[in-house]
Design an enzyme around this catalytic site. Sequence first.
Site: not given
Length: 458
Positions: A289, A282, A276, A155
């Site tokens: 992704e 970043k 970024s 979980h």
Amino acid sequence: MKLWGGRFSKNTDKLMDDFNSSIHFDSRMYRQDILGSAAHVRMLGKCGIIPEDEAELIRKTLFEILDDIENGKVQFEVSAEDIHMNIETILISRIGDVGKKLHTGRSRNDQVALDLRMYLKEEAMAIKDMLKNLLYTLLDIAENNIDTIMPGYTHLQRAQPVTLSHHLMAYFQMFKRDIERLDDCYKRIDFMPLGSGALAGTTYNLDRRMVADELAFSAITDNSMDGVSDRDFVIELASVLSIIMMHLSRFCEEIVLWCTSEFSFLELDDAYSTGSSIMPQKKNPDAAELIRGKTGRVYGSLMSLLTTMKGLPLAYNKDMQEDKEAIFDAVDTVKLCLPIFNRMLRTARFNEKRMYEAASGGFTNATDLADYLVKKGVPFRDSHEIIGRMVSYCIKNKKSLEDMSLEEFCSFSPKIETDVYDAISLRTCVNERKVHGGPSGEEVRRAINEGRNYLETV
Ligand code: ARG
């Protein structure tokens, strides 16, 4: 004029030509098409269906065309519709009437089935090699992290301590099954369909096995109608590819999570991260992704193939031309994702300290403490209850189980003695799990050895 133009009195509309043509995507099967034709024509000659010298001339010219294509000297034409008719047209333009004999005893329907099977056999094996490389990477990292303790989750809540090695070896099992699925799917791609003709076979006395042997097929298809209308092998491959992507995507999801400052289990190499355009601080896990994102298009291909086939009457229907873009895209996507994933993983740096800290908080040794009491004679249900109360006490007092003093322990159960500290140390928790398939160092070492042996055999 079209190769099939005889019964027509008018040219096709230009829009219809563009719509009908598949050359812009099936041209990638030029080599398979030529090798298939070369094997077919040799057989026609050997079987006395056309003169052997003519068969030789066609075969030789086909190989010249192959060379010319590979050297960028050939321009395909939309008006010639697909790769099959483009190559036949070029052949005829080079050797005239003799070239017109190539298509004897053959249809584009069995021809396209042949080309696609040849093409996908190669791609399936290329993907298998990529999976093997990934398995080697997993074994290498696993080997170096047999003692790297981290929390295991259910979980997405910290559950019990495991090791990074054990976690990675779970993925080893997934990708190993993917290899087995590819091999299994390969068996059903490996049937040679030429001789099926348009749908009803042919009156020529073709030697189908001779063609299959030259093209390294294990078997020939057993029913001419199925031979031209079966696309199960395409769907099966798309499904295997979808499962591969699902596995990559789950792994990527973990990598994205592990890269967050909240987790900090992992830092990706700069070579596989991006920045970024506005936020200077970043460092984004774009590769992970993108792989996660591209999983959707592979699933899409599978769905589109299933849907294309679902209502088709026997035998060939032009709908089936739609199979190629879907499976090509799925193949391309997987072939893009596997190597990048492999490199990203191989160069990633794991933060052992953070992983250990995360495993230490969150009561991941609570089950072991319950088992400790069981070993001292307390029934498991009672022990579960006692440890539950201890956890609640620790949460209130902001400590972990191993921070409790012996007096505190004894106030919950007099059966607890000083050996408790060793029994609930994370290392003990992991290494006592010696059950087959468990995370103990011993057991993971065995899994890694078996993994290495497995890779020698595939
Ligand atoms: N380009 C076609 C395909 O991809 C080849 C087979 C065409 N056959 C036909 N009877 N029109 O399916």
